[in-house]
Design a protein around this motif. Structure first.
Motif, PDB file in Angstrom:
ATOM      1  N   MET A   1      20.994  45.574  27.259  1.00 17.87           N
ATOM      2  CA  MET A   1      22.222  44.862  26.886  1.00 17.87           C
ATOM      3  C   MET A   1      22.801  44.190  28.129  1.00 17.87           C
ATOM      4  O   MET A   1      22.983  44.822  29.156  1.00 17.87           O
ATOM      5  CB  MET A   1      23.224  45.866  26.327  1.00 17.87           C
ATOM      6  CG  MET A   1      24.423  45.215  25.706  1.00 17.87           C
ATOM      7  SD  MET A   1      25.392  46.443  24.830  1.00 17.87           S
ATOM      8  CE  MET A   1      26.155  47.272  26.187  1.00 17.87           C
ATOM      9  N   ILE A   2      23.073  42.897  28.032  1.00 13.52           N
ATOM     10  CA  ILE A   2      23.631  42.191  29.194  1.00 13.52           C
ATOM     11  C   ILE A   2      25.089  41.846  28.875  1.00 13.52           C
ATOM     12  O   ILE A   2      25.378  41.179  27.881  1.00 13.52           O
ATOM     13  CB  ILE A   2      22.849  40.892  29.476  1.00 13.52           C
ATOM     14  CG1 ILE A   2      21.365  41.216  29.648  1.00 13.52           C
ATOM     15  CG2 ILE A   2      23.396  40.180  30.695  1.00 13.52           C
ATOM     16  CD1 ILE A   2      20.473  40.040  29.423  1.00 13.52           C
ATOM     17  N   ALA A   3      25.980  42.310  29.693  1.00 13.60           N
ATOM     18  CA  ALA A   3      27.395  42.023  29.441  1.00 13.60           C
ATOM     19  C   ALA A   3      27.716  40.605  29.891  1.00 13.60           C
ATOM     20  O   ALA A   3      27.224  40.149  30.921  1.00 13.60           O
ATOM     21  CB  ALA A   3      28.252  43.029  30.175  1.00 13.60           C
ATOM     22  N   LEU A   4      28.495  39.923  29.093  1.00 12.96           N
ATOM     23  CA  LEU A   4      28.950  38.588  29.478  1.00 12.96           C
ATOM     24  C   LEU A   4      30.007  38.720  30.570  1.00 12.96           C
ATOM     25  O   LEU A   4      30.681  39.736  30.657  1.00 12.96           O
ATOM     26  CB  LEU A   4      29.568  37.884  28.271  1.00 12.96           C
ATOM     27  CG  LEU A   4      28.607  37.472  27.166  1.00 12.96           C
ATOM     28  CD1 LEU A   4      29.389  36.910  26.000  1.00 12.96           C
ATOM     29  CD2 LEU A   4      27.637  36.425  27.674  1.00 12.96           C
ATOM     30  N   PRO A   5      30.146  37.698  31.406  1.00  9.42           N
ATOM     31  CA  PRO A   5      31.213  37.777  32.413  1.00  9.42           C
ATOM     32  C   PRO A   5      32.585  37.863  31.739  1.00  9.42           C
ATOM     33  O   PRO A   5      32.829  37.217  30.717  1.00  9.42           O
ATOM     34  CB  PRO A   5      31.067  36.474  33.198  1.00  9.42           C
ATOM     35  CG  PRO A   5      30.248  35.581  32.352  1.00  9.42           C
ATOM     36  CD  PRO A   5      29.389  36.459  31.495  1.00  9.42           C
ATOM     37  N   ALA A   6      33.442  38.697  32.321  1.00 12.02           N
ATOM     38  CA  ALA A   6      34.742  38.924  31.696  1.00 12.02           C
ATOM     39  C   ALA A   6      35.632  37.693  31.807  1.00 12.02           C
ATOM     40  O   ALA A   6      35.625  36.999  32.816  1.00 12.02           O
ATOM     41  CB  ALA A   6      35.421  40.094  32.387  1.00 12.02           C
ATOM     42  N   ALA A   7      36.360  37.455  30.724  1.00 10.06           N
ATOM     43  CA  ALA A   7      37.347  36.370  30.744  1.00 10.06           C
ATOM     44  C   ALA A   7      38.556  36.845  31.533  1.00 10.06           C
ATOM     45  O   ALA A   7      38.740  38.048  31.706  1.00 10.06           O
ATOM     46  CB  ALA A   7      37.749  36.042  29.311  1.00 10.06           C
ATOM     47  N   PRO A   8      39.360  35.913  32.031  1.00  3.76           N
ATOM     48  CA  PRO A   8      40.535  36.355  32.789  1.00  3.76           C
ATOM     49  C   PRO A   8      41.464  37.208  31.936  1.00  3.76           C
ATOM     50  O   PRO A   8      41.724  36.897  30.768  1.00  3.76           O
ATOM     51  CB  PRO A   8      41.213  35.056  33.217  1.00  3.76           C
ATOM     52  CG  PRO A   8      40.599  33.987  32.386  1.00  3.76           C
ATOM     53  CD  PRO A   8      39.258  34.455  31.967  1.00  3.76           C
ATOM     54  N   ALA A   9      41.940  38.315  32.530  1.00  2.00           N
ATOM     55  CA  ALA A   9      42.805  39.233  31.777  1.00  2.00           C
ATOM     56  C   ALA A   9      44.207  38.647  31.635  1.00  2.00           C
ATOM     57  O   ALA A   9      44.663  37.945  32.534  1.00  2.00           O
ATOM     58  CB  ALA A   9      42.891  40.551  32.523  1.00  2.00           C
ATOM     59  N   PRO A  10      44.861  38.894  30.487  1.00  2.99           N
ATOM     60  CA  PRO A  10      46.237  38.420  30.369  1.00  2.99           C
ATOM     61  C   PRO A  10      47.121  39.142  31.385  1.00  2.99           C
ATOM     62  O   PRO A  10      46.907  40.322  31.664  1.00  2.99           O
ATOM     63  CB  PRO A  10      46.627  38.781  28.928  1.00  2.99           C
ATOM     64  CG  PRO A  10      45.624  39.773  28.478  1.00  2.99           C
ATOM     65  CD  PRO A  10      44.404  39.603  29.314  1.00  2.99           C
TER      66      PRO A  10
ATOM     67  N   PRO B   1      49.769  41.333  33.020  1.00  7.23           N
ATOM     68  CA  PRO B   1      50.583  42.430  32.503  1.00  7.23           C
ATOM     69  C   PRO B   1      52.063  42.074  32.539  1.00  7.23           C
ATOM     70  O   PRO B   1      52.496  41.298  33.393  1.00  7.23           O
ATOM     71  CB  PRO B   1      50.292  43.584  33.463  1.00  7.23           C
ATOM     72  CG  PRO B   1      49.220  43.126  34.360  1.00  7.23           C
ATOM     73  CD  PRO B   1      49.122  41.667  34.270  1.00  7.23           C
ATOM     74  N   LYS B   2      52.801  42.682  31.607  1.00  6.09           N
ATOM     75  CA  LYS B   2      54.224  42.344  31.509  1.00  6.09           C
ATOM     76  C   LYS B   2      55.045  43.264  32.415  1.00  6.09           C
ATOM     77  O   LYS B   2      55.229  44.420  32.079  1.00  6.09           O
ATOM     78  CB  LYS B   2      54.683  42.486  30.053  1.00  6.09           C
ATOM     79  CG  LYS B   2      53.982  41.549  29.102  1.00  6.09           C
ATOM     80  CD  LYS B   2      54.093  42.092  27.686  1.00  6.09           C
ATOM     81  CE  LYS B   2      52.817  41.874  26.925  1.00  6.09           C
ATOM     82  NZ  LYS B   2      52.612  42.772  25.823  1.00  6.09           N
ATOM     83  N   ARG B   3      55.485  42.824  33.535  1.00  4.11           N
ATOM     84  CA  ARG B   3      56.376  43.532  34.453  1.00  4.11           C
ATOM     85  C   ARG B   3      55.892  44.956  34.721  1.00  4.11           C
ATOM     86  O   ARG B   3      56.640  45.917  34.589  1.00  4.11           O
ATOM     87  CB  ARG B   3      57.795  43.536  33.891  1.00  4.11           C
ATOM     88  CG  ARG B   3      58.270  42.141  33.491  1.00  4.11           C
ATOM     89  CD  ARG B   3      59.710  42.133  33.136  1.00  4.11           C
ATOM     90  NE  ARG B   3      60.527  42.300  34.336  1.00  4.11           N
ATOM     91  CZ  ARG B   3      61.827  42.546  34.308  1.00  4.11           C
ATOM     92  NH1 ARG B   3      62.449  42.666  33.159  1.00  4.11           N
ATOM     93  NH2 ARG B   3      62.509  42.688  35.415  1.00  4.11           N
ATOM     94  N   GLN B   4      54.624  45.045  35.082  1.00  7.76           N
ATOM     95  CA  GLN B   4      53.998  46.365  35.241  1.00  7.76           C
ATOM     96  C   GLN B   4      54.628  47.177  36.376  1.00  7.76           C
ATOM     97  O   GLN B   4      54.922  48.352  36.214  1.00  7.76           O
ATOM     98  CB  GLN B   4      52.519  46.166  35.506  1.00  7.76           C
ATOM     99  CG  GLN B   4      51.694  47.388  35.229  1.00  7.76           C
ATOM    100  CD  GLN B   4      50.221  47.070  35.266  1.00  7.76           C
ATOM    101  OE1 GLN B   4      49.642  46.913  36.316  1.00  7.76           O
ATOM    102  NE2 GLN B   4      49.625  46.956  34.110  1.00  7.76           N
ATOM    103  N   LEU B   5      54.851  46.515  37.495  1.00  7.37           N
ATOM    104  CA  LEU B   5      55.387  47.230  38.652  1.00  7.37           C
ATOM    105  C   LEU B   5      56.802  47.721  38.368  1.00  7.37           C
ATOM    106  O   LEU B   5      57.179  48.841  38.743  1.00  7.37           O
ATOM    107  CB  LEU B   5      55.373  46.318  39.886  1.00  7.37           C
ATOM    108  CG  LEU B   5      55.716  47.009  41.186  1.00  7.37           C
ATOM    109  CD1 LEU B   5      54.734  48.113  41.509  1.00  7.37           C
ATOM    110  CD2 LEU B   5      55.769  46.013  42.333  1.00  7.37           C
TER     111      LEU B   5
END
Lengths: 568, 199
Positions: free
Chosen positions: B1-10, B12-16
């Motif tokens: 199984m070959i994983a596709l390159p990951a799309a940019p992650a959304p 995060p909403k004010r994580q810090l």
């Protein structure tokens, strides 16, 4: 000019050896920031420690049925008892609930990773190192009532370190649900397990620091002055509340939502009354966390005279004043759990569940674990009724064991249900189902005799001070057998899980025709969970993506490559 | 199984901010627990004011006096730090980089000043940690608060250097830092009232 040597012997020389590869694998696990690995490490270590807790429970039972005094050294009983209490809370219940939530929640909310992955890893190692210090100090005659002062200090330091790790880990889970949800997945649409993980982890992050505060004060006093907190004998007096109910009820909260989530998915139907279920989880969490602040509160033994009108009004006011706090802090948590378990039952009953789903190991672990957890909540409230005079008896121990072992059953259910997602292979249901009976029997046998013995006024935290020959001896023997059964359950489950997850039947990406995001990705998921960012338009986002919704035939093989981001 | 390159992650909403708020709440509960034990032991003391009808300072060890000026200065300094960090957020929103960085460094100086004042309190009180109940409680509570202050100092300096390094659009870090300062100032206000005023 660059030349490339393509001879095979040259290639073999550069290839890492098997030992180097294993070392590299170990290093990858130790330094991982993948939430699934960290969660699995939490769960794996706590299941191993659960085996130790079972052995200790059995040894305590042996001490209690032995008519000729102590089997072990008399001083060792206190250490064993401390290990049982600390072990149930800090080695089993908290890491199991937090570990499962850490592994599953980011997948459920459609996140690429957990919030603050390095903090999550720090939480795991801090907890593990703290737990190691606790075990080492208790084994060397430290801990509560221990004879070696330096090891008592080490025990207290270990507790603070373990608490710090658990609070950090719980905070990362809560922050994940609050900040990394997929677009469209509002808090109202969050799966019940993620919701209860959020509520439970916030409750844990607010409760454990108070225990840490008491422990730090006892530690400083023990290190320097020994003037205030009773030295080694006072350790449990000041910190013992964090190792029994109602604190144990708070620690169990993150797994509460796993019951409706897994059963509705297995039954391939939407949950009924989701808003009410959320209220139930919230009610149980808020009232159980509030009860931790009111551990001294009981339902007082006051006679109310209603003979004359004046007496009646006064008595009514006193009656309400007496009962209201007990109802709020003792009885209200039961209502919360009752709502969750009851509505799950209603979802199962309308229309009636097929025998295959009903008799699956995951369903049974969840149903029985949920029912026993509810019994634990109820029995804690009964223990707060002052006229029954259960304080200082083994009743409290029985309730803690009931809650602790119920959480273990729920965790085994969650592993059976979500194991195929995490490992890519199914647990053999035929092998796991008998373990449900064994575990349920073990939980009931280990706890119910203690509860009965509490009514018979057997003193708590002691192997003596009661008649060992009569019915108490039989009940203590039954409790010991219960611990042994629980030990066998967890040991066998670990074996079955190891065999199934290495050689078992391939599960496929969506083995239950799931409704939530975790079933959208491959099994096991890639490091970043999802190749394509998922989007939710309802509380069952994956069902919405399927053309035939919940009426689809069971998908035993993978979903579309576009969804999983994997090419086969 | 070959994983596709990951799309940019959304994003995060004010994580810090959420993470800081959670840890700050845990810190507040930690000090709440310690102060509750302080009050419980003070009430149980045979020298407690409600038992003897005498002023509360009688439960202090003999000859020990709490210096009022440095403890009051600590409260004022922390309150001023809160004003400064709020000013830093306002300046950042107005893209006034010089002012933002200056206020962040001033916040760090406020933390150092508070640590200095606490050291002066320790020196003037001159108690031994091995003395007894009061000494254990006093040193543990104020010592734990010092750790929080060192955390605030490190957090302020890190944010200031990030800002100087060009990450001027990251307002979430500033708001998180402000949350931490507000919470520890609120915690110190309670410590000041319980330990330094009502003793």
């Amino acid at each position: 000019m660059t030349t490339i040597d393509t001879r095979t012997e040259a290639l073999a020389a550069t290839e890492p050896s098997a030992a180097a590869r294993s070392l590299s694998d170990i290093a990858a696990w130790i330094t991982t920031t993948d939430h699934k690995r960290i969660g699995r490490m939490f769960v794996g270590v706590s299941l191993l420690l659960m085996l130790g807790v079972g052995v200790i429970g059995g040894l305590i039972g042996l001490e209690r049925i032995n008519p000729n005094g102590y089997v072990l050294d008399s001083g060792a009983f206190q250490q064993l008892f401390s290990l049982l209490r600390v072990g149930l809370a800090f080695f089993v219940v908290l890491p199991l609930t937090i570990g499962l939530a850490m592994a599953i929640v980011p997948l459920q909310v459609g996140a690429r990773s957990i919030a603050f992955p390095r903090a999550a890893l720090l939480g795991f190692w801090s907890w593990l190192f703290g737990s190691g210090l606790i075990i080492f100090s208790l084994a060397g005659n430290g801990g509560p009532g221990g004879g070696k002062p330096h090891l008592v200090d080490l025990y207290l330091g270990g507790v603070v370190l373990a608490i710090a790790g658990l609070v950090i880990a719980a905070s990362t889970i809560a922050a994940t649900v609050l900040t990394t949800r997929a677009p469209g997945l509002t808090l109202k649409r969050v799966p019940l397990f993620s919701y209860s993980a959020l509520v439970g982890c916030v409750a844990i992050a607010l409760t454990l620091p108070v225990l840490a505060a008491a422990t730090v004060l006892v530690l400083v006093d023990h290190l320097y002055a020994r003037s205030t907190f009773g030295g080694n004998a006072g350790v449990l007096q000041w910190t013992g509340w964090g190792l029994s109910a109602p604190a144990m009820l708070v620690y169990s909260l993150p797994l509460l939502g796993a019951i409706p989530d897994s059963i509705s998915t297995l039954a391939r139907r939407h949950l009924l009354q989701r808003p009410i279920l959320r209220i139930g989880v919230g009610l149980a969490a808020v009232s159980a966390a509030a009860a931790v602040t009111q551990t001294a509160l009981t339902l007082p033994a006051r006679r109310h005279s209603f003979k004359t009108w004046e007496n009646f009004l006064g008595a009514m006011v006193r009656y309400i004043k007496d009962t209201t706090p007990w109802l709020l802090f003792g009885a209200l948590p039961i209502l919360g759990v009752l709502i969750v378990v009851g509505l799950t039952g209603k979802t199962m009953a309308t229309p009636k569940l097929s025998v295959k789903v009903l008799l699956s190991a995951a369903t049974q672990f969840n149903l029985i674990g949920g029912a026993l957890l509810m019994a634990g909540f109820a029995l804690h409230a009964v223990g707060d009724i002052a006229p029954i005079k259960l304080a200082g008896t083994v009743y409290e121990e029985g309730v803690s064991i009931l809650v602790g072992y119920s959480v273990v059953l729920l965790a085994l259910g969650a592993l059976t249900f979500w194991g195929p997602k995490l490992w890519g292979r199914r647990i053999d249901d035929k092998k796991a189902l008998p373990l449900v009976l064994l575990g349920a029997g073990g939980t009931v046998l280990a706890s119910v005799p203690m509860i009965i013995l509490g009514f018979m006024k057997q003193p708590g935290y002691s192997a003596g001070g009661f008649d060992k020959q009569s019915a108490t001896g039989v009940l203590n023997a039954l409790s010991m057998a219960g611990h042994a059964l629980m030990l066998a359950t967890v040991g066998l489950f670990v074996l079955v899980a190891l065999m199934s997850f290495t050689k078992g039947e391939l599960a496929g990406d969506d083995p239950y025709d799931g409704q939530t995001f975790e079933w959208m990705t491959s099994s096991p998921p890639p490091v970043e969970n999802f190749a394509v960012a998922p989007t939710a338009s309802s509380s069952h986002p994956l069902t919405d993506l399927k053309p035939d919704g919940l009426n689809a035939p069971a998908r035993t093989q993978t979903a579309k490559p576009a969804q999983t981001g994997a090419l086969r | 199984m070959i994983a596709l390159p990951a799309a940019p992650a959304p994003a995060p909403k004010r994580q810090l901010f959420v993470g800081t708020a959670l840890i700050s709440a845990a810190i507040a509960m930690f000090f709440g627990g310690m102060l509750a034990i302080f009050l419980k032991l003070r009430d149980a003391s045979p020298l407690a004011p409600n038992v003897t009808k005498r002023p509360s300072h009688v439960w202090l060890p003999k000859g020990v006096e709490i210096p009022q000026v440095p403890s009051n200065i600590m409260l004022i300094t922390l309150a001023f730090a809160c004003v400064l960090i709020t000013g830093a957020i306002v300046s950042a929103k107005q893209d006034n980089h010089t002012s933002t960085a200056l206020m962040l460094f001033l916040c760090a100086i406020m933390a150092i000043a508070t640590i200095n004042a606490q050291a002066l309190v320790y020196k003037r009180m001159a108690m031994s940690l091995r003395g007894g109940t009061y000494e254990v409680l006093f040193y543990t509570i104020t010592g734990a608060f010092l750790v929080c202050l060192i955390g605030a100092l490190a957090y302020s300096l890190t944010t200031a250097f990030r800002y100087l390094g060009g990450r001027t659009k990251d307002h979430d870090v500033l708001i998180s830092l402000a949350t931490y300062w507000y919470v520890i100032t609120a915690v110190f206000t309670v410590i000041w009232f319980v330990i330094y005023v009502t003793k």
